[in-house]
Design a protein around this motif. Structure first.
Motif, PDB file in Angstrom:
ATOM      1  N   GLU A   1      -7.350 -26.803  73.190  1.00 50.97           N
ATOM      2  CA  GLU A   1      -8.757 -26.837  72.781  1.00 50.97           C
ATOM      3  C   GLU A   1      -9.603 -25.890  73.642  1.00 50.97           C
ATOM      4  O   GLU A   1     -10.506 -25.221  73.137  1.00 50.97           O
ATOM      5  N   ALA A   2      -9.303 -25.817  74.939  1.00 50.76           N
ATOM      6  CA  ALA A   2     -10.051 -24.923  75.837  1.00 50.76           C
ATOM      7  C   ALA A   2      -9.840 -23.463  75.438  1.00 50.76           C
ATOM      8  O   ALA A   2     -10.791 -22.668  75.441  1.00 50.76           O
ATOM      9  N   ILE A   3      -8.617 -23.109  75.085  1.00 54.50           N
ATOM     10  CA  ILE A   3      -8.336 -21.733  74.650  1.00 54.50           C
ATOM     11  C   ILE A   3      -9.064 -21.431  73.342  1.00 54.50           C
ATOM     12  O   ILE A   3      -9.662 -20.363  73.186  1.00 54.50           O
ATOM     13  N   LEU A   4      -9.055 -22.374  72.417  1.00 52.23           N
ATOM     14  CA  LEU A   4      -9.754 -22.164  71.145  1.00 52.23           C
ATOM     15  C   LEU A   4     -11.265 -22.043  71.353  1.00 52.23           C
ATOM     16  O   LEU A   4     -11.920 -21.238  70.686  1.00 52.23           O
ATOM     17  N   ARG A   5     -11.834 -22.830  72.271  1.00 46.07           N
ATOM     18  CA  ARG A   5     -13.276 -22.715  72.565  1.00 46.07           C
ATOM     19  C   ARG A   5     -13.609 -21.362  73.182  1.00 46.07           C
ATOM     20  O   ARG A   5     -14.677 -20.803  72.929  1.00 46.07           O
ATOM     21  N   ALA A   6     -12.703 -20.821  73.987  1.00 42.87           N
ATOM     22  CA  ALA A   6     -12.945 -19.529  74.647  1.00 42.87           C
ATOM     23  C   ALA A   6     -12.775 -18.355  73.687  1.00 42.87           C
ATOM     24  O   ALA A   6     -13.185 -17.234  74.005  1.00 42.87           O
ATOM     25  N   ASN A   7     -12.166 -18.606  72.534  1.00 48.29           N
ATOM     26  CA  ASN A   7     -11.907 -17.565  71.533  1.00 48.29           C
ATOM     27  C   ASN A   7     -12.298 -18.096  70.157  1.00 48.29           C
ATOM     28  O   ASN A   7     -11.429 -18.518  69.375  1.00 48.29           O
TER      29      ASN A   7
ATOM     30  N   ALA B   1     -10.327 -20.985  82.610  1.00 46.99           N
ATOM     31  CA  ALA B   1      -9.884 -21.861  83.686  1.00 46.99           C
ATOM     32  C   ALA B   1      -9.728 -23.257  83.096  1.00 46.99           C
ATOM     33  O   ALA B   1     -10.540 -23.690  82.279  1.00 46.99           O
ATOM     34  N   PHE B   2      -8.676 -23.953  83.482  1.00 52.97           N
ATOM     35  CA  PHE B   2      -8.424 -25.288  82.962  1.00 52.97           C
ATOM     36  C   PHE B   2      -7.718 -26.082  84.043  1.00 52.97           C
ATOM     37  O   PHE B   2      -6.774 -25.597  84.656  1.00 52.97           O
ATOM     38  N   THR B   3      -8.180 -27.283  84.287  1.00 46.90           N
ATOM     39  CA  THR B   3      -7.572 -28.153  85.283  1.00 46.90           C
ATOM     40  C   THR B   3      -6.869 -29.297  84.571  1.00 46.90           C
ATOM     41  O   THR B   3      -7.480 -30.004  83.775  1.00 46.90           O
ATOM     42  N   VAL B   4      -5.604 -29.447  84.878  1.00 49.14           N
ATOM     43  CA  VAL B   4      -4.823 -30.535  84.301  1.00 49.14           C
ATOM     44  C   VAL B   4      -5.164 -31.812  85.060  1.00 49.14           C
ATOM     45  O   VAL B   4      -5.084 -31.847  86.284  1.00 49.14           O
TER      46      VAL B   4
ATOM     47  N   TYR C   1       0.873 -24.374  76.767  1.00 52.76           N
ATOM     48  CA  TYR C   1       1.966 -25.038  77.486  1.00 52.76           C
ATOM     49  C   TYR C   1       2.566 -24.126  78.555  1.00 52.76           C
ATOM     50  O   TYR C   1       2.813 -24.545  79.681  1.00 52.76           O
ATOM     51  N   ASN C   2       2.789 -22.860  78.202  1.00 53.04           N
ATOM     52  CA  ASN C   2       3.367 -21.919  79.169  1.00 53.04           C
ATOM     53  C   ASN C   2       2.438 -21.660  80.345  1.00 53.04           C
ATOM     54  O   ASN C   2       2.887 -21.472  81.468  1.00 53.04           O
ATOM     55  N   ARG C   3       1.139 -21.642  80.101  1.00 58.01           N
ATOM     56  CA  ARG C   3       0.170 -21.339  81.162  1.00 58.01           C
ATOM     57  C   ARG C   3      -0.174 -22.558  82.006  1.00 58.01           C
ATOM     58  O   ARG C   3      -0.288 -22.466  83.214  1.00 58.01           O
ATOM     59  N   PHE C   4      -0.347 -23.733  81.361  1.00 62.73           N
ATOM     60  CA  PHE C   4      -0.847 -24.914  82.065  1.00 62.73           C
ATOM     61  C   PHE C   4       0.151 -26.072  82.156  1.00 62.73           C
ATOM     62  O   PHE C   4      -0.096 -27.044  82.853  1.00 62.73           O
ATOM     63  N   GLY C   5       1.250 -26.013  81.403  1.00 60.71           N
ATOM     64  CA  GLY C   5       2.236 -27.085  81.429  1.00 60.71           C
ATOM     65  C   GLY C   5       1.885 -28.263  80.543  1.00 60.71           C
ATOM     66  O   GLY C   5       2.611 -29.254  80.513  1.00 60.71           O
ATOM     67  N   VAL C   6       0.788 -28.171  79.827  1.00 62.14           N
ATOM     68  CA  VAL C   6       0.349 -29.208  78.883  1.00 62.14           C
ATOM     69  C   VAL C   6      -0.289 -28.520  77.688  1.00 62.14           C
ATOM     70  O   VAL C   6      -0.681 -27.362  77.766  1.00 62.14           O
ATOM     71  N   THR C   7      -0.389 -29.261  76.583  1.00 62.83           N
ATOM     72  CA  THR C   7      -1.114 -28.732  75.434  1.00 62.83           C
ATOM     73  C   THR C   7      -2.423 -29.484  75.222  1.00 62.83           C
ATOM     74  O   THR C   7      -3.421 -28.887  74.830  1.00 62.83           O
ATOM     75  N   HIS C   8      -2.413 -30.794  75.488  1.00 63.70           N
ATOM     76  CA  HIS C   8      -3.596 -31.628  75.256  1.00 63.70           C
ATOM     77  C   HIS C   8      -4.750 -31.166  76.138  1.00 63.70           C
ATOM     78  O   HIS C   8      -4.646 -31.166  77.357  1.00 63.70           O
ATOM     79  N   GLY C   9      -5.826 -30.746  75.527  1.00 64.71           N
ATOM     80  CA  GLY C   9      -6.992 -30.265  76.260  1.00 64.71           C
ATOM     81  C   GLY C   9      -6.936 -28.766  76.510  1.00 64.71           C
ATOM     82  O   GLY C   9      -7.932 -28.068  76.352  1.00 64.71           O
TER      83      GLY C   9
ATOM     84  N   GLU D   1       5.366 -11.662  69.990  1.00 64.35           N
ATOM     85  CA  GLU D   1       5.881 -12.200  68.736  1.00 64.35           C
ATOM     86  C   GLU D   1       6.235 -13.674  68.892  1.00 64.35           C
ATOM     87  O   GLU D   1       6.883 -14.080  69.855  1.00 64.35           O
ATOM     88  N   GLY D   2       5.768 -14.502  67.950  1.00 73.15           N
ATOM     89  CA  GLY D   2       6.075 -15.928  67.951  1.00 73.15           C
ATOM     90  C   GLY D   2       5.064 -16.789  68.692  1.00 73.15           C
ATOM     91  O   GLY D   2       5.198 -18.009  68.718  1.00 73.15           O
ATOM     92  N   ASP D   3       4.073 -16.193  69.321  1.00 71.65           N
ATOM     93  CA  ASP D   3       3.077 -16.971  70.062  1.00 71.65           C
ATOM     94  C   ASP D   3       2.241 -17.853  69.145  1.00 71.65           C
ATOM     95  O   ASP D   3       1.861 -17.447  68.046  1.00 71.65           O
ATOM     96  N   THR D   4       1.961 -19.053  69.623  1.00 71.94           N
ATOM     97  CA  THR D   4       0.986 -19.955  69.017  1.00 71.94           C
ATOM     98  C   THR D   4       0.042 -20.357  70.143  1.00 71.94           C
ATOM     99  O   THR D   4       0.380 -20.205  71.326  1.00 71.94           O
ATOM    100  N   VAL D   5      -1.104 -20.878  69.806  1.00 69.35           N
ATOM    101  CA  VAL D   5      -2.053 -21.302  70.841  1.00 69.35           C
ATOM    102  C   VAL D   5      -1.439 -22.429  71.671  1.00 69.35           C
ATOM    103  O   VAL D   5      -1.549 -22.430  72.905  1.00 69.35           O
ATOM    104  N   ASP D   6      -0.752 -23.366  71.022  1.00 66.32           N
ATOM    105  CA  ASP D   6      -0.102 -24.454  71.750  1.00 66.32           C
ATOM    106  C   ASP D   6       0.933 -23.935  72.739  1.00 66.32           C
ATOM    107  O   ASP D   6       1.025 -24.420  73.866  1.00 66.32           O
TER     108      ASP D   6
END
Length: 68
Positions: free
Chosen positions: A28-34, A54-57, A17-25, A8-13
């Motif tokens: 977009e990677a999560i949206l491309r994968a889904n 997989a995403f590299t900061v 942020y919780n998974r990678f520590g950033v939102t920029h990029g 509950e309350g999840d957004t893609v951003d």
């Protein structure tokens, strides 16, 4: 690619942020994968399973030189 089940309350951003520590990029990677994820709206429904790619900061040097 790992899978994540929304809560509950999840957004893609927020997931990015919780998974990678950033939102920029990462968002977009999560949206491309889904491809249909954007149609779910800003707040994602609870219990939805999405793919987390997989995403590299990339580290950016943000230091400024005041004196030369």
């Amino acid at each position: 690619m790992e899978q994540y089940t929304t809560i509950e309350g999840d957004t893609v951003d927020l997931i990015a942020y919780n998974r990678f520590g950033v939102t920029h990029g990462a968002t977009e990677a999560i949206l491309r994968a889904n491809p249909s994820l954007a149609a779910a709206g800003t707040k994602l429904p609870q219990g939805m399973t999405i793919n987390i790619p997989a995403f590299t900061v990339k580290k950016v040097n943000t230091a400024a030189r005041i004196w030369s």
